[in-house]
Design an enzyme around this catalytic site. Structure first.
Site, PDB file in Angstrom:
ATOM      1  N   SER A  72       0.820  -1.207   0.000  1.00  0.00           N
ATOM      2  CA  SER A  72       0.000   0.000   0.000  1.00  0.00           C
ATOM      3  C   SER A  72       0.860   1.266   0.000  1.00  0.00           C
ATOM      4  CB  SER A  72      -0.887   0.006   1.243  1.00  0.00           C
ATOM      5  OG  SER A  72      -1.609   1.211   1.303  1.00  0.00           O
ATOM      6  N   LEU A 129      -0.724  10.468   3.834  1.00  0.00           N
ATOM      7  CA  LEU A 129      -2.044   9.970   3.433  1.00  0.00           C
ATOM      8  C   LEU A 129      -2.765  10.830   2.399  1.00  0.00           C
ATOM      9  CD1 LEU A 129      -3.447   8.589   6.807  1.00  0.00           C
ATOM     10  CD2 LEU A 129      -2.227   7.364   5.008  1.00  0.00           C
ATOM     11  N   CYS A 184       0.179   4.337  10.401  1.00  0.00           N
ATOM     12  CA  CYS A 184       0.840   5.356   9.593  1.00  0.00           C
ATOM     13  C   CYS A 184       1.547   6.344  10.504  1.00  0.00           C
ATOM     14  CB  CYS A 184      -0.158   6.108   8.711  1.00  0.00           C
ATOM     15  SG  CYS A 184       0.682   7.370   7.727  1.00  0.00           S
ATOM     16  N   GLY A 236       8.530  -5.432   4.156  1.00  0.00           N
ATOM     17  CA  GLY A 236       9.630  -4.697   4.757  1.00  0.00           C
ATOM     18  C   GLY A 236      10.931  -5.079   4.090  1.00  0.00           C
TER      19      GLY A 236
END
Ligand SMILES: Cc1cc2nc3c(=O)[nH]c(=O)nc-3n(C[C@H](O)[C@H](O)[C@H](O)COP(=O)(O)OP(=O)(O)OC[C@H]3O[C@@H](n4cnc5c(N)ncnc54)[C@H](O)[C@@H]3O)c2cc1C
Ligand SMILES: Cc1cc2nc3c(=O)[nH]c(=O)nc-3n(C[C@H](O)[C@H](O)[C@H](O)COP(=O)(O)OP(=O)(O)OC[C@H]3O[C@@H](n4cnc5c(N)ncnc54)[C@H](O)[C@@H]3O)c2cc1C
Ligand SMILES: Cc1cc2nc3c(=O)[nH]c(=O)nc-3n(C[C@H](O)[C@H](O)[C@H](O)COP(=O)(O)O)c2cc1C
Ligand SMILES: Cc1cc2nc3c(=O)[nH]c(=O)nc-3n(C[C@H](O)[C@H](O)[C@H](O)COP(=O)(O)O)c2cc1C
Ligand code: FES
Ligand code: FES
Lengths: 252, 311, 311, 252
Positions: B21, B73, B130, B243
């Site tokens: 994402s 975002l 986030c 990651g």
């Protein structure tokens, strides 16, 4: 927009820390719009993690010229590329300068904003546009590409920050010198572009430098704010909507 | 069945590889490079109820074997995403994992409900991790109680399975995982970025306008592998691991640690073909390793019965 | 006064550079390369009340821009250290920072008292953040209440200033810092390693016998800089910064973030001359930057009055 | 124990994935004890972070020979070093094999444990020691350095795992073949050393491979357990107390 391993066919240091590199690949022929850039991967697969955006400085057949200043890790690795080796090039990226069919153009470049103006000048001259150029350098020692501009341009004005060559000051300090023009095309650091917009007004184009991630519009790293915020249109992406914008289109 | 196919709640995947994402927007850009139908799934950029402008620039900075981002975002809001972006993606035969963010529980619930109703959205990813926004996100992500409450609330309104994306910026990732599993999470996404900073020594100021940013890329990998290794032993829901994945070997490492699928973020930036290349390379590597099915590797680093892999 | 000299509680340092605890043993090995008197201070390997054998091997694994270690506090015990190792170091004109570890509060108190009585020990570093031992260490390091209690107890018995070494494996490093400052800590050491893991895909098992290890080196730097930036704004005690320092530029970055001195760990392994080289390079860099004194840089990334550095 | 930039004067692939590199520096003259190793920094200042331990395979005047198998990132970078470039070498490190004045020695090497035995053999022969050698390879294709051993040794026995050359099996499978000896010297993977101690008993020396950090005794990464645990003497450091230990001295 493609990713290609291009062959390094030559590289030289044209001023202290400024390198001009030539890369060959059939795909270079697609790089037809001055103002676009390429995104270059240096080092190994994982290191450094980001590509480096570099303007297209010239294209002749299948040979791409880029001109860059050695700053940090990525450009240090680029300068070590020897003829015969390959470089991973993604591009052409972004939208270039819109080209008029005729008239008078003023090109304004500062530092490593100068390279894309060379390719632009060639395209303008080929269309019969009259081209005047202001080139801003730090000092006489830092001059690069100047002879090539002089060869093609109708007029070249040089400024140096320390006054060691041409006019002393920044590109905008040469404003009083310039002839009338239909539109200007500017590329350089943000502070220069702001001064250019103030000095030369709205009839022109500016090419921005933003820190980039993907370079293709997917990560939203490289945004700039639009002045005219139509719905859902607040931010423009320098990599894919730009790097060239109409003067005044985005907040510098 | 192909050796790469995996089944996760809501996600029937041709292979275990999806873009992460925020690193792939809504797919349009990468569709210029390859057929998105090659992917196992697509995790799209976070959505919030309203349009968000995100953080000022610079938003990225490079670090050793990593990068910091503070996008904040930026997104056109859930309506625009549900009406314009996701339907476009429906032309590809690939399940979408929609990433949900917000300030309040109500934000998350609203966004989740809207997204879960889009036909090609097969799962939600709750972004409670986030690090780049002032409110919401990270708070939910560092308090197991709040994370559980949020998960429960979203589960109630979602029509598709819910994966909770965990933050590594915590002293006990297992507590977080246990809390959201108990609250009904169908799966976990691990991990989001570590909070980091770079200071430009010429200006004396942080490079990022937001000052701090999320560290992603190879530097993050050992932390991700460790956390997945820990968490997979204590939960029974599947983990999408991420990651610093750059090579097929990395995917195998994540599976051995306990992942059941993986997401690839930062690697897309240096190689736009990263995902399809990884899928091909993974298939070859499993062949070389004599692994019948990629799922066989999941958790083998800690499963008692697991011996040497290549037999 | 030289531009490199710094004064910290208990530590009058010729320059702000010391080797980091655990990466320099007690100095004997590096003394074969250069005069230890060149260093600002020496942080020595952790001591526990009794001799400790440490963890089984392999104890190190390499990662991208980093390494994992799980030494496990191997040390000959505080008596041997106080009687054999530290007196040997006394031949050099350099203050010693003695690193204190243990299982219980009593362990820490005993070790701290013994070490603080050694003549050339000018400060203690409370290691409440070692990720590589089962008991003690890390628990103290993730619970502000316990960390404060331990700090208070050690302060009572120590004859020299006490620095508390903080763990980055936490969701709020500022809470930890505030707690130990309130409990009387004279300074902070930041940061210890992040917990990580690598799995060998050939064997399917973690490379380290201890499975997890502490991540150090360049990969850690952005996390360290961020944490120091956060903490230095909320405490008034000085911070010894560490985590991935390899170049003079890194030291400047740590100072700008808010450090008052730095420690160098992993870099010693690739370059045994790392510390003295950094001292020389730092002096040159400050000269080039027109910085009168290294302390002038401390916290300038967030101090309101700070403008461009080079004026 | 010094750190030096040594000049690469030659490098060749002597078997698939096995490279022999020659390095020149005046300081090489100090590398007098076979069994010692050097710790090599590859790549850039920060990447990869760790040095790589490699045995001294030979020393002639100021020229050091090392022989290595390309495994991961560090050795991949080493194989790319071209003549004229330099390599950052720390060493000599550790303690080498104790040398007797005369008698009969058995040298036992497996895989990349073979290289240090060549320099050892030269030293032993120079002292008039009779030298018998068992060399274990994976297969006929993987043979390296064999001719040089044959040239100097009194006898060479070869084993290959697949039987494609010499005896089939591991080095210990050639035990029945060997002549009487005063002591043995073994270098190879842990599993081989364990078998060697079991088969040939206590009168010998083994050289260990451990993952290392500093390479000089400061980080305690490379320890092994001593069998005889005198107080404060539980663990030995392979890098500085070893890599050579008396057979039975440490737990393998
Ligand atoms: C569209 C565009 C065109 C450009 N064209 C040219 C050109 O033709 N010639 C030239 O010399 N330079 C050009 N630049 C600037 C060039 O991208 C940077 O100088 C270069 O990325 C620095 O990389 P480095 O490895 O040397 O520095 P590092 O400091 O190691 O770079 C670290 C990170 O910061 C980014 N970064 C650092 N400086 C800049 C900058 N000024 N702009 C954008 N990102 C930066 C790098 O890309 C990298 O991600 C252009 C930038 C953009 C956005
Ligand atoms: C004293 C000593 C002498 C050695 N002599 C030789 C020699 O002469 N020729 C030769 O080919 N090899 C030798 N080795 C093994 C050699 O050190 C490893 O093969 C090499 O470090 C692998 O590095 P890499 O970058 O290829 O692999 P990577 O997998 O990238 O290495 C990652 C990390 O693991 C370590 N590592 C991996 N394998 C080993 C190993 N077998 N032993 C120790 N550390 C390891 C590396 O040093 C590095 O820190 C020796 C090892 C030791 C301890
Ligand atoms: C530029 C960028 C933007 C990101 N945006 C989001 C996001 O919107 N939602 C989210 O859950 N994660 C986001 N992430 C985190 C990634 O999905 C992923 O968890 C992380 O980057 C680790 O994977 P990587 O090392 O492969 O990049 C973002 C990461 C990057 C680099
Ligand atoms: C091999 C090794 C051993 C360490 N041992 C200790 C220790 O005994 N006590 C301690 O407080 N920190 C210890 N550390 C942590 C370091 O002191 C330092 O905090 C960390 O490595 C980050 O710095 P660096 O990136 O410069 O290595 C150790 C680190 C390494 C790599
Ligand atoms: S650089 Fe990724 S959107 Fe522009
Ligand atoms: S490698 Fe550091 S002590 Fe041996």
């Amino acid at each position: 927009m493609k990713q290609r391993l291009m062959q390094v066919i030559g590289q030289k240091e044209t001023a202290p820390g400024i390198f001009e590199m030539k890369l060959q690949h059939d795909h270079v022929r697609a790089m037809q719009s001055p103002g676009q850039f390429v995104h270059i991967k240096t080092g190994t697969r994982r290191h450094p993690v980001l590509r480096r955006p570099i303007s297209i400085a010239d294209v002749e057949d299948d040979v791409l010229t880029i001109i860059y200043r050695v700053e940090g890790e990525g450009t240090k690795l680029m300068k070590e590329a020897v003829p015969g080796s390959t470089l991973d090039v993604l591009g052409p990226l972004g939208s270039g300068f819109p080209l008029p069919e005729s008239g008078r153009a003023l090109l304004i470049g500062g530092g490593v904003g100068i390279p894309p103006l060379y390719y632009l000048m060639k395209a303008l001259k080929a269309r019969g546009v009259k081209v005047e150029v202001i080139l801003g350098y730090r000092s006489r020692e830092q001059l690069f590409k100047l002879d090539d501009f002089i060869e093609l341009a109708d007029r070249v004005i040089v400024t140096t920050e320390d006054g060691s060559f041409g006019h002393q000051g920044f590109v905008t300090d040469a404003a009083a010198e310039v002839s009338a023009f239909d539109q200007y095309y500017a590329c350089g650091p943000g502070v220069m572009l702001r001064a250019v917009e103030t000095t030369f007004g709205p009839s022109g184009y500016v090419s921005l430098e933003e820190r980039m991630g993907c370079g293709i519009g997917a990560c939203l790293a490289c945004v700039c704010e639009r002045r005219d915020q139509a719905e859902g249109n607040t931010y423009a992406k320098a990599c894919s909507d730009g790097p060239v914008f109409r003067a005044g289109e985005v907040v510098l | 069945m192909s050796r790469l196919q995996v089944e996760l709640p809501g996600l029937s995947m041709k292979n275990p590889v999806m873009p992460a994402s925020g690193c792939f927007a809504f797919g349009r850009e990468y569709a210029q490079f390859y057929d998105l139908g090659l992917l196992g799934a697509v995790a799209v950029k976070a959505a919030t109820p309203e349009e968000r402008a995100g953080n000022p620039v610079p938003r990225v900075a490079e670090t050793d074997s990593g990068m910091l981002n503070a996008i904040g975002l930026q997104n056109p809001g859930v309506q625009a995403i549900a009406e314009k972006e996701l339907p476009w993606l429906a032309q590809y035969d690939v399940p979408v994992v929609a990433n949900v963010a917000g300030r309040t529980k109500e934000d998350y619930m609203y966004t989740a409900r809207e997204l879960s109703r889009v036909a090609n959205v097969h799962a939600l990813e709750l972004n409670i991790s986030c690090p780049n926004v002032k409110e919401g996100g990270i708070q939910f992500g560092s308090d197991p109680g709040m994370a559980a409450e949020l998960t429960r609330a979203v589960k109630e309104v979602s029509e598709v399975p819910v994966y909770v994306k965990l933050s590594p910026n915590t002293s006990s990732i297992t507590d977080m995982a246990a809390a959201v599993e108990k609250a009904g999470a169908d799966g976990l996404s691990m991990i989001n970025t570590l909070v980091g900073m770079r200071i430009d020594i010429r200006t004396g100021k942080p490079i990022l306008a937001n000052k701090t940013g999320g560290l992603s890329g190879p530097a993050l990998k050992p932390v991700a592998v460790r956390m997945i290794h820990e968490v997979s032993q204590t939960v029974s829901i599947p983990i999408i691991g991420m990651g610093g994945i750059y090579e097929a070997e990395d995917i195998v490492e994540f599976f051995l640690a306990g992942a059941s699928a993986v997401a690839v973020g930062t690697a897309n930036f240096s190689d736009p073909f990263a995902c399809p290349n990884l899928i091909t390379e993974l298939d070859q590597l499993l062949e070389e390793m004599n692994v019948d099915h990629v799922s066989d590797l999941s958790g083998r680093s800690w499963k008692a019965w697991a011996g040497e892999i290549s037999s």
